[in-house]
Design a protein around this motif. Structure first.
Motif, PDB file in Angstrom:
ATOM      1  N   ARG A 139       0.817  -1.204   0.000  1.00 47.90           N
ATOM      2  CA  ARG A 139       0.000   0.000   0.000  1.00 47.90           C
ATOM      3  C   ARG A 139       0.860   1.267   0.000  1.00 47.90           C
ATOM      4  O   ARG A 139       0.382   2.350  -0.342  1.00 47.90           O
ATOM      5  CB  ARG A 139      -0.925   0.009   1.212  1.00 47.90           C
ATOM      6  N   LEU A 140       2.127   1.127   0.392  1.00 44.68           N
ATOM      7  CA  LEU A 140       3.022   2.289   0.369  1.00 44.68           C
ATOM      8  C   LEU A 140       3.210   2.804  -1.052  1.00 44.68           C
ATOM      9  O   LEU A 140       3.557   3.973  -1.247  1.00 44.68           O
ATOM     10  CB  LEU A 140       4.375   1.907   0.971  1.00 44.68           C
ATOM     11  N   ASN A 141       2.972   1.970  -2.039  1.00 47.72           N
ATOM     12  CA  ASN A 141       3.132   2.400  -3.431  1.00 47.72           C
ATOM     13  C   ASN A 141       2.127   3.486  -3.816  1.00 47.72           C
ATOM     14  O   ASN A 141       2.287   4.150  -4.839  1.00 47.72           O
ATOM     15  CB  ASN A 141       2.965   1.204  -4.374  1.00 47.72           C
ATOM     16  N   GLU A 142       1.097   3.673  -3.006  1.00 41.82           N
ATOM     17  CA  GLU A 142       0.122   4.728  -3.273  1.00 41.82           C
ATOM     18  C   GLU A 142       0.688   6.107  -2.977  1.00 41.82           C
ATOM     19  O   GLU A 142       0.131   7.112  -3.422  1.00 41.82           O
ATOM     20  CB  GLU A 142      -1.135   4.482  -2.439  1.00 41.82           C
ATOM     21  N   ARG A 143       1.779   6.159  -2.264  1.00 37.88           N
ATOM     22  CA  ARG A 143       2.415   7.438  -1.949  1.00 37.88           C
ATOM     23  C   ARG A 143       3.341   7.837  -3.094  1.00 37.88           C
ATOM     24  O   ARG A 143       3.988   7.003  -3.716  1.00 37.88           O
ATOM     25  CB  ARG A 143       3.203   7.330  -0.645  1.00 37.88           C
ATOM     26  N   GLU A 144       3.389   9.137  -3.353  1.00 39.21           N
ATOM     27  CA  GLU A 144       4.147   9.638  -4.501  1.00 39.21           C
ATOM     28  C   GLU A 144       5.599   9.184  -4.471  1.00 39.21           C
ATOM     29  O   GLU A 144       6.172   8.832  -5.508  1.00 39.21           O
ATOM     30  CB  GLU A 144       4.074  11.158  -4.541  1.00 39.21           C
ATOM     31  N   ARG A 145       6.210   9.182  -3.299  1.00 37.87           N
ATOM     32  CA  ARG A 145       7.626   8.838  -3.209  1.00 37.87           C
ATOM     33  C   ARG A 145       7.905   7.418  -3.695  1.00 37.87           C
ATOM     34  O   ARG A 145       8.965   7.141  -4.249  1.00 37.87           O
ATOM     35  CB  ARG A 145       8.119   8.993  -1.770  1.00 37.87           C
ATOM     36  N   PHE A 146       6.957   6.516  -3.490  1.00 39.70           N
ATOM     37  CA  PHE A 146       7.165   5.106  -3.817  1.00 39.70           C
ATOM     38  C   PHE A 146       6.364   4.662  -5.044  1.00 39.70           C
ATOM     39  O   PHE A 146       6.181   3.468  -5.267  1.00 39.70           O
ATOM     40  CB  PHE A 146       6.785   4.234  -2.619  1.00 39.70           C
ATOM     41  N   ALA A 147       5.914   5.627  -5.844  1.00 35.47           N
ATOM     42  CA  ALA A 147       5.027   5.312  -6.963  1.00 35.47           C
ATOM     43  C   ALA A 147       5.676   4.406  -8.000  1.00 35.47           C
ATOM     44  O   ALA A 147       4.980   3.685  -8.725  1.00 35.47           O
ATOM     45  CB  ALA A 147       4.549   6.607  -7.622  1.00 35.47           C
ATOM     46  N   ASP A 148       6.998   4.429  -8.110  1.00 36.38           N
ATOM     47  CA  ASP A 148       7.691   3.593  -9.090  1.00 36.38           C
ATOM     48  C   ASP A 148       7.792   2.136  -8.655  1.00 36.38           C
ATOM     49  O   ASP A 148       8.219   1.283  -9.440  1.00 36.38           O
ATOM     50  CB  ASP A 148       9.111   4.125  -9.345  1.00 36.38           C
ATOM     51  N   HIS A 149       7.423   1.865  -7.417  1.00 32.73           N
ATOM     52  CA  HIS A 149       7.587   0.521  -6.872  1.00 32.73           C
ATOM     53  C   HIS A 149       6.286  -0.270  -6.910  1.00 32.73           C
ATOM     54  O   HIS A 149       5.196   0.271  -7.098  1.00 32.73           O
ATOM     55  CB  HIS A 149       8.124   0.593  -5.442  1.00 32.73           C
TER      56      HIS A 149
END
Length: 245
Positions: free
Chosen positions: A19-29
């Protein structure tokens, strides 16, 4: 249940790390990139760390009068870890990081601790560099932290002293200004430190070009006395080899 199964359960079923991928910083993951990191670290730990676990117990570090000698296996394991990029995995792209969530980085690094906690002592480098990225000046970040994240240099933390142990308010190492213009050094105010530290994990070795020690010490007051308690403590950057900006 294997160790990898346990990690997958903790990361995805309990912590819902994807769910962290929903954050802009981790969007590439994605879970796929997280799994790729775990796969890589598990492989390095199995191939470079675990086979040497017994070796580093039998071949203890020793001082030859000039330098500390470590088993060749430690050098090879450290080199593989640095090449993987995991030292700076949670850092920004523009400084060579992967912008990986720290939760995933910590989980991946656990493979190394499980395979051989002795070889994994260099992990203090990440904590050292993280501290400098938060509290250091721009020059200190460039010169010290980035060289640590790249794996060229290592880092330690020098806290305990023979008379103090874990009671940091009792540290007696003192720091006095180094000359009249001590505040004008590009790397920050320059001090001379005097005291004794102990229990410094990875305190000396030949794995890297330099070692950056973060040292707790107290600056005396106007009367030359140390301020009692933890309020008198400051942090100092003490490289094994002096550097220029």
């Amino acid at each position: 249940m294997s160790y990898r199964d346990t990690l997958d359960f903790l990361l995805y079923d309990w912590l819902h790390a994807e769910r962290l991928n929903e954050r802009e910083r981790f969007a590439d993951h994605s879970r796929e990139t997280f799994d790729a990191v775990l796969d890589t670290c598990e492989r390095i730990a199995r191939e470079k760390y675990a086979p040497a676990n017994r070796t580093v117990d039998l071949q203890e570090p020793h001082f030859d009068g000039e330098k500390v000698i470590l088993p060749r296996a430690t050098h090879e394991a450290h080199a593989a870890f640095v090449e993987s990029g995991m030292m700076a995995a949670a850092q920004d792209y523009d400084i060579g990081g992967m912008q990986l969530p720290y939760t995933v980085q910590a989980a991946a690094n656990s493979f190394f601790a499980m395979a051989s906690v002795s070889i994994g002592s260099n992990m203090l480098t990440s904590g050292n560099a993280n501290l400098l990225m938060v509290h250091g000046t721009d020059m200190q970040k460039q010169v010290f932290a980035l060289n640590e994240f790249s794996g060229r240099w290592a880092g330690t933390m020098c806290l305990s002293e023979p008379q103090a142990g874990s009671s940091l308010s009792d540290v007696a190492t003192r720091a006095v200004p180094d000359g009249d213009d001590f505040e004008n050094d590009p790397l920050g105010p320059r001090y001379r430190l005097k005291g004794n530290k102990m229990w410094i994990s990875a305190g000396d070795h030949e794995l890297t070009e330099n070692i950056v020690h973060i040292v707790l010490a107290k600056i005396p007051d106007a009367d030359g006395k140390l301020i009692p308690g933890v309020k008198g403590i400051s942090l100092f950057i003490v490289p094994k080899k002096m550097v220029e900006p």
